[in-house]
Design a protein around this motif. Structure first.
Motif, mmCIF file in Angstrom:
data_model
loop_
_atom_site.group_PDB
_atom_site.id
_atom_site.type_symbol
_atom_site.label_atom_id
_atom_site.label_comp_id
_atom_site.label_asym_id
_atom_site.label_seq_id
_atom_site.Cartn_x
_atom_site.Cartn_y
_atom_site.Cartn_z
ATOM 1 N N LEU A 92 18.871 -11.771 -0.957
ATOM 2 C CA LEU A 92 18.144 -10.565 -1.935
ATOM 3 C C LEU A 92 18.994 -9.460 -2.130
ATOM 4 C CD1 LEU A 92 14.695 -10.598 -0.084
ATOM 5 C CD2 LEU A 92 15.015 -11.708 -2.036
ATOM 6 N N PRO A 93 18.998 -8.876 -3.158
ATOM 7 C CA PRO A 93 19.537 -7.599 -3.747
ATOM 8 C C PRO A 93 19.524 -6.534 -2.575
ATOM 9 C CG PRO A 93 18.347 -8.341 -5.618
ATOM 10 C CD PRO A 93 17.835 -9.141 -4.196
ATOM 11 N N SER A 94 20.565 -5.901 -2.364
ATOM 12 C CA SER A 94 20.555 -4.656 -1.286
ATOM 13 C C SER A 94 19.582 -3.746 -1.700
ATOM 14 C CB SER A 94 21.921 -4.289 -1.125
ATOM 15 O OG SER A 94 22.611 -3.616 -2.436
ATOM 16 N N GLU A 95 19.064 -3.592 -3.180
ATOM 17 C CA GLU A 95 18.274 -2.542 -3.363
ATOM 18 C C GLU A 95 16.927 -2.675 -2.825
ATOM 19 O OE1 GLU A 95 21.681 -2.511 -6.083
ATOM 20 O OE2 GLU A 95 20.096 -4.089 -5.595
ATOM 21 N N LEU A 96 16.678 -3.878 -2.569
ATOM 22 C CA LEU A 96 15.353 -4.232 -1.762
ATOM 23 C C LEU A 96 15.277 -3.728 -0.530
ATOM 24 C CD1 LEU A 96 14.280 -7.654 -3.161
ATOM 25 C CD2 LEU A 96 13.819 -5.361 -4.156
ATOM 26 N N PHE A 97 16.165 -3.303 0.152
ATOM 27 C CA PHE A 97 16.212 -2.945 1.520
ATOM 28 C C PHE A 97 16.354 -1.490 1.483
ATOM 29 C CE2 PHE A 97 17.723 -7.261 1.237
ATOM 30 C CZ PHE A 97 16.692 -7.842 2.296
ATOM 31 N N SER A 98 16.646 -0.530 0.417
ATOM 32 C CA SER A 98 16.648 0.940 0.508
ATOM 33 C C SER A 98 15.650 1.603 0.874
ATOM 34 C CB SER A 98 17.088 1.197 -0.835
ATOM 35 O OG SER A 98 16.044 0.960 -1.628
ATOM 36 N N SER B 119 12.484 -15.874 -2.771
ATOM 37 C CA SER B 119 13.828 -15.697 -3.416
ATOM 38 C C SER B 119 14.186 -14.508 -4.199
ATOM 39 C CB SER B 119 14.129 -17.159 -4.156
ATOM 40 O OG SER B 119 13.256 -17.187 -5.340
ATOM 41 N N LYS B 120 12.806 -14.000 -4.411
ATOM 42 C CA LYS B 120 12.792 -12.627 -5.659
ATOM 43 C C LYS B 120 12.453 -11.473 -4.734
ATOM 44 C CE LYS B 120 13.622 -14.939 -9.308
ATOM 45 N NZ LYS B 120 14.043 -16.253 -8.641
ATOM 46 N N GLY B 121 11.363 -11.668 -3.915
ATOM 47 C CA GLY B 121 11.024 -10.532 -2.824
ATOM 48 C C GLY B 121 10.278 -9.325 -3.550
ATOM 49 N N LEU B 122 9.786 -9.164 -4.469
ATOM 50 C CA LEU B 122 9.284 -8.085 -5.123
ATOM 51 C C LEU B 122 7.767 -8.150 -4.498
ATOM 52 C CD1 LEU B 122 10.639 -7.786 -8.612
ATOM 53 C CD2 LEU B 122 11.381 -6.648 -6.717
ATOM 54 N N ILE C 222 14.935 -4.485 -10.805
ATOM 55 C CA ILE C 222 15.982 -4.505 -9.782
ATOM 56 C C ILE C 222 17.253 -3.512 -10.362
ATOM 57 C CG2 ILE C 222 18.143 -5.690 -8.714
ATOM 58 C CD1 ILE C 222 15.357 -6.127 -7.756
ATOM 59 N N HIS C 223 17.329 -3.308 -11.580
ATOM 60 C CA HIS C 223 18.352 -2.506 -12.326
ATOM 61 C C HIS C 223 17.516 -1.043 -12.084
ATOM 62 C CE1 HIS C 223 21.436 -1.014 -15.153
ATOM 63 N NE2 HIS C 223 20.423 -0.276 -15.784
ATOM 64 N N TYR C 224 16.340 -0.684 -12.378
ATOM 65 C CA TYR C 224 15.881 0.377 -12.085
ATOM 66 C C TYR C 224 16.074 1.006 -10.575
ATOM 67 C CZ TYR C 224 12.187 3.827 -11.089
ATOM 68 O OH TYR C 224 11.518 5.118 -10.785
ATOM 69 N N LEU C 225 15.684 0.047 -9.746
ATOM 70 C CA LEU C 225 15.842 0.457 -8.319
ATOM 71 C C LEU C 225 17.461 0.962 -8.219
ATOM 72 C CD1 LEU C 225 13.671 -2.158 -6.277
ATOM 73 C CD2 LEU C 225 13.165 0.197 -6.675
ATOM 74 N N LYS C 226 18.145 -0.037 -8.569
ATOM 75 C CA LYS C 226 19.670 0.179 -8.376
ATOM 76 C C LYS C 226 20.008 1.636 -8.863
ATOM 77 C CE LYS C 226 24.335 -1.729 -9.023
ATOM 78 N NZ LYS C 226 24.901 -0.473 -9.633
ATOM 79 N N ASP C 227 19.591 1.758 -10.315
ATOM 80 C CA ASP C 227 20.210 2.913 -11.037
ATOM 81 C C ASP C 227 19.512 4.375 -10.455
ATOM 82 O OD1 ASP C 227 21.056 4.524 -13.301
ATOM 83 O OD2 ASP C 227 19.091 4.862 -13.818
#
Length: 255
Positions: free
Chosen positions: A91-97, A130-133, A233-238
């Motif tokens: 999963l992207p690291s942004e989901l653990f922020s 696999s997406k985790g939203l 995901i891009h919004y969370l990362k930004d």
């Protein structure tokens, strides 16, 4: 005479019983503990012993099967744990922020009641491990007895992004238009608003959404679902990157 006769009889009995005991000891393949007590200890048989008697062999085979079956469980559990762990690491690291936890949902799916199947398909795709939203669906997540307007406002406020499932049914529903305006007032000119067009051309979008990038579900829904996921995901990362830079600049100014 009588004493000799009794003595002979007792001698015969002792010899007879001694012979029977020797025969039993020879027939029994199980080992006994070499103690001086008259009580026999529990026989010890090795698993799968070929010369054990039926009563010994059954216990040995049961112990052997239990041992083999119990040894198989740890490997099964470890494989499940490894699979779960690998899924989390992918999963992207942004989901653990920590920023993500400031709101209860990642995506609020705004839709008309007649388009519930399409909304559920999108939510299930985004909620896949696999997406985790985390998605909000009014029919599933709205508490019974709550006021519709209040719950819609709360869902909009408590979500990072909003997917507007724009269909002819959506445009003819006053509650959907109400929710759309709440979304526009909550995050105007931001990446948080994701209009998704279905069963209608983009040219029929409301005037309020003409300036927002639109996802087209008419051509390929799978591709559209992936575009929605990447946008979130891009919004969370930004936002996370902006907060990190802000904290870094503040710490440098203090120094």
């Amino acid at each position: 005479m009588e004493e000799n006769r009794v003595s002979n009889i007792m001698c015969w009995f002792r010899q007879r019983f001694r012979k029977q005991r020797n025969e039993l000891d020879q027939d029994n393949p199980c080992k006994h503990s070499p103690t001086g007590n008259s009580t026999l200890s529990k026989p010890i048989c090795s698993p799968g012993h070929s010369i054990c008697k039926p009563h010994c062999g059954s216990s040995c085979s049961v112990e052997s099967s239990v041992s083999s079956s119990s040894s198989s469980f740890p490997s099964h559990k470890s494989s499940i744990a490894a699979k779960s762990s690998s899924s989390e690491h992918s999963l992207p690291s942004e989901l653990f922020s920590s920023f993500r936890s400031t709101r209860s949902y990642d995506v609020c799916v705004c839709h008309n009641d007649k388009d519930i199947d399409q909304a559920q398909n999108l939510a299930f795709f985004l909620e896949d491990p696999s997406k985790g939203l985390r998605c909000y669906l009014q029919e599933r997540d709205c508490p019974l007895g709550g006021a519709v307007s209040t719950e819609l406002l709360q869902a909009v406020h408590d979500s990072h992004c909003w997917v507007l499932l724009i269909t002819p049914n959506f445009l003819n529903d006053d509650w959907c238009l109400y929710q759309m305006h709440q979304v526009l007032s909550e995050g105007p000119m931001s990446q948080r608003i994701i209009p998704a067009v279905l069963n209608m051309p983009r040219s029929e979008l409301p005037q309020e959404l003409r300036f927002v990038f639109t996802v087209d579900f008419n051509r390929n829904k799978e591709v559209g679902y992936n575009q929605v996921y990447k946008t979130v995901i891009h919004y969370l990362k930004d936002i996370i990157d902006k907060e990190r830079l802000c904290k870094l600049s503040q710490s440098e100014s203090r120094e």
